[in-house]
Design a protein around this motif. Structure first.
Motif, mmCIF file in Angstrom:
data_model
loop_
_atom_site.group_PDB
_atom_site.id
_atom_site.type_symbol
_atom_site.label_atom_id
_atom_site.label_comp_id
_atom_site.label_asym_id
_atom_site.label_seq_id
_atom_site.Cartn_x
_atom_site.Cartn_y
_atom_site.Cartn_z
ATOM 1 N N THR A 42 10.819 54.319 -1.580
ATOM 2 C CA THR A 42 9.984 55.593 -2.135
ATOM 3 C C THR A 42 10.846 56.318 -3.266
ATOM 4 N N ILE A 43 12.077 56.173 -3.001
ATOM 5 C CA ILE A 43 12.925 56.882 -4.065
ATOM 6 C C ILE A 43 13.097 55.974 -5.212
ATOM 7 N N ALA A 44 13.122 54.929 -5.117
ATOM 8 C CA ALA A 44 13.209 53.898 -6.214
ATOM 9 C C ALA A 44 11.983 53.970 -6.991
ATOM 10 N N VAL A 45 10.714 54.336 -6.358
ATOM 11 C CA VAL A 45 9.534 54.553 -6.951
ATOM 12 C C VAL A 45 9.296 55.692 -7.806
ATOM 13 N N HIS A 46 9.688 56.922 -7.082
ATOM 14 C CA HIS A 46 9.646 58.139 -7.747
ATOM 15 C C HIS A 46 10.684 58.978 -8.050
ATOM 16 N N GLY A 47 11.799 58.618 -7.723
ATOM 17 C CA GLY A 47 13.010 59.241 -8.053
ATOM 18 C C GLY A 47 12.693 60.537 -7.952
ATOM 19 N N LEU A 48 13.097 61.398 -8.988
ATOM 20 C CA LEU A 48 13.088 62.890 -8.811
ATOM 21 C C LEU A 48 11.507 63.414 -9.657
ATOM 22 N N TYR A 49 10.914 62.617 -9.856
ATOM 23 C CA TYR A 49 9.779 62.861 -10.949
ATOM 24 C C TYR A 49 8.595 63.202 -9.921
ATOM 25 N N THR A 107 17.234 58.956 -10.352
ATOM 26 C CA THR A 107 16.907 57.764 -9.405
ATOM 27 C C THR A 107 18.306 57.152 -9.325
ATOM 28 N N LEU A 108 18.903 56.502 -10.288
ATOM 29 C CA LEU A 108 20.254 56.030 -9.850
ATOM 30 C C LEU A 108 21.287 56.694 -8.886
ATOM 31 N N ALA A 109 21.463 57.937 -9.193
ATOM 32 C CA ALA A 109 22.217 59.008 -8.439
ATOM 33 C C ALA A 109 21.806 58.643 -7.005
ATOM 34 N N LEU A 110 20.331 58.884 -6.561
ATOM 35 C CA LEU A 110 19.801 58.884 -5.137
ATOM 36 C C LEU A 110 19.975 57.452 -4.464
ATOM 37 N N ASP A 318 11.842 48.959 -14.113
ATOM 38 C CA ASP A 318 12.168 47.872 -13.340
ATOM 39 C C ASP A 318 12.951 48.118 -11.975
ATOM 40 N N MET A 319 13.456 49.373 -12.129
ATOM 41 C CA MET A 319 14.226 49.559 -10.768
ATOM 42 C C MET A 319 13.341 49.947 -9.473
ATOM 43 N N ARG A 320 12.055 50.223 -9.694
ATOM 44 C CA ARG A 320 11.001 50.690 -8.697
ATOM 45 C C ARG A 320 10.939 49.563 -7.528
ATOM 46 N N THR A 321 10.995 48.323 -8.136
ATOM 47 C CA THR A 321 10.708 47.138 -7.080
ATOM 48 C C THR A 321 12.323 46.511 -6.639
ATOM 49 N N LEU A 322 13.260 47.170 -6.914
ATOM 50 C CA LEU A 322 14.581 46.502 -6.553
ATOM 51 C C LEU A 322 14.809 45.923 -5.266
ATOM 52 N N ARG A 323 14.492 46.598 -4.094
ATOM 53 C CA ARG A 323 14.815 46.057 -2.880
ATOM 54 C C ARG A 323 13.999 44.770 -2.752
ATOM 55 N N SER A 324 12.758 44.652 -2.871
ATOM 56 C CA SER A 324 11.901 43.591 -2.400
ATOM 57 C C SER A 324 12.474 42.301 -3.585
ATOM 58 N N LYS A 325 12.867 42.744 -4.697
ATOM 59 C CA LYS A 325 13.230 41.632 -5.844
ATOM 60 C C LYS A 325 14.670 41.140 -5.104
#
Ligand SMILES: *Cc1c(COP(=O)(O)O)cnc(C)c1O
Length: 475
Positions: A42-49, A107-110, A318-325
């Protein structure tokens, strides 16, 4: 705050400061009460936006906008003075801050701070190399008046070729800062013996590219902190989906986001992520309090290695799907490694996931697929080792070149972390510049092929490797 003359705060400036403090308070509560409670995906998808951000400031755009603007206009002189004095957050000039890079940084910080109790912050950079420079230079300032003051740092000899050059040539040969290479980072005594009163920081890459070096982060961090020194980790190969060094005591993480974090290969980018209130021996409270904000506001403002807003959003996407990739590519790499391990044309396979690897057990203590215990498919913690591996072709350098030249599906390129499988021969590419002695130090034999397995079906990659190795066996 942050250098310069004492700033006289006018009543008009104070109104801007108060308004921004309200905003920052809301943001901190949103991070603490909402975002920090989300799972990694969820963090990867939304971050702080957030929806609120989008509706209030960005015309409801559901994707973070790309602000291709050099600077921001101010309502009046009070707002300008407060912004340029760093008394309020602003987008004053895109070399310093920009809304698109802001969301990328958060997003990266989180993600790097996922599971860490304290706070983290990030500063974006134009590349991974710029991130390394950003992370280490602030610790090398002269503290005494003498410009001949001796300074040194420790770094794992098994590291990215560019890092070796930056440390060995730019810092050591050109600037006289001694780099003390750690040859066996699993040996804590070697680290301890190389620290003295002139040491400024400890630097370690793990898993290293391409040698898959590893070390006990927690123990090296404890050693560093016992000497009031920070530990900087290059965690590019693992990504936060598999390893988050700050959770284990590291102070700063360097990411070449160019690689697995942005597996599409759309460009070059980097970041440093630091925990707040880090440990350092130099007398600089602002640097220690919030390192990422400090480098963003001061050294990087003056050196200018910033990230382009377009690149920031392309990479963020690209980072939004990091975990599954990372999960998929790690599993495929395991399958490829097992295949190569029993291949007659292969002398040796290096992959941290193989139980035969000397650092398998150590890596297994640190490399876990984030949130696997919350994943329906697994329901328990599972180790994942990333998609970087290497193997030595039987028959030396010439045979390795023959197999390499025979690859049909796997791309020949000095790249890694891609969604497409890519291979290189480090001795003639990434590690060519450092010469034979440097390669020996880093453990790079001439017949080594580095392979980074992408998201193709692993059977197709195995078939390609099999036919290429078949060519190498022919005279
Ligand atoms: C590629 C790489 C770097 C450098 O990153 P760039 O984005 O190419 O500047 C640093 N560290 C590691 C481990 C890398 O693989």
């Amino acid at each position: 705050m942050y250098g310069g003359d004492e700033i006289t705060i006018t009543p008009g400036m104070q109104r801007y400061i108060d308004r921004n403090n309200l905003y920052l308070g809301r943001r901190d509560r949103y991070i603490r009460d909402v975002v920090k409670k989300w799972k990694f995906d969820t963090i990867a998808v939304h971050g702080l936006y957030s929806v609120e951000d989008a509706i209030e400031d960005y015309q409801g755009a559901i994707i973070e906008p790309i602000f291709m603007s050099s600077s921001q206009a101010f309502r009046d002189s009070d707002e300008m003075a407060a912004a340029l004095g760093y008394l309020i957050p602003s987008w004053c000039y895109s070399r310093i801050a920009n809304p698109s890079t802001y969301y990328y940084e958060w997003t990266l910080a989180l993600l790097e701070g996922y599971g860490y109790e304290g706070e983290t912050s990030a500063c974006s950079t134009s590349s991974g190399m710029a991130a390394i420079m950003t992370a280490v230079q602030p610790f090398l300032v002269h503290v005494e008046t003498s410009v001949h003051e001796p300074r040194n740092f420790l770094a794992t000899a098994q590291c990215y070729g560019g890092t070796f050059q930056q440390f060995n040539v730019r810092l050591q040969q050109e600037r006289g800062v001694e780099c003390r290479w750690i040859e066996d980072p699993t040996n804590l005594d070697e680290w301890a013996a190389k620290i003295d009163q002139n040491t400024r920081f400890l630097y370690g890459e793990l898993p290293s590219n391409p040698g898959l070096g590893f070390f006990d982060i927690r123990r090296v961090a404890e050693l560093a902190h016992a000497h009031s020194l920070p530990l900087v980790c290059d965690s590019t190969v693992a990504t936060p989906a598999l390893l988050r060094p700050i959770c284990h005591g590291a102070d700063i993480v360097v990411q070449s986001t160019t690689k697995s974090l942005t597996s599409s290969g759309f460009g070059i980018c980097g970041a440093i992520i630091a925990r707040k209130n880090l440990v350092a021996s130099i007398p600089n409270d602002e640097l220690k309090r919030d390192f990422a904000l400090y480098v963003k506001y001061l050294p990087n403002r003056d050196y200018g290695p910033n990230l382009h807003p377009m690149q920031a959003i392309v990479s963020l996407n690209d980072m939004r799907t990091l975990r599954s990739k990372m999960d998929l590519m790690s599993r495929s790499t395991m399958k490829v490694a097992r295949f190569l391990e029993q291949h007659p044309q292969v002398e040796q396979v290096e992959y941290l996931g193989l139980p035969s690897h000397p650092r398998h057990e150590l890596a297994s203590r640190y490399m876990w697929l984030v949130d696997a215990e919350h994943d329906e498919q697994y329901g328990k913690p599972v180790n994942r080792y990333g998609h970087l591996m290497s193997f030595c072709v039987r028959g030396g350098h010439e045979a390795a070149r023959k197999a390499f030249d025979g690859l049909q599906r796997i791309w020949r390129a000095t790249d890694l972390g891609r969604i497409k499988s890519v291979a290189t021969i480090p001795a003639i590419s990434t590690h060519q510049q450092q010469g034979e002695a440097g390669r020996k130090l880093a453990g790079i034999p001439p017949n080594l092929i580095r392979l980074c397995v992408g998201a193709e079906h692993p059977d197709d990659i195995i078939a390609d490797l099999d036919q290429a190795l078949g060519r190498a066996s022919k005279k």
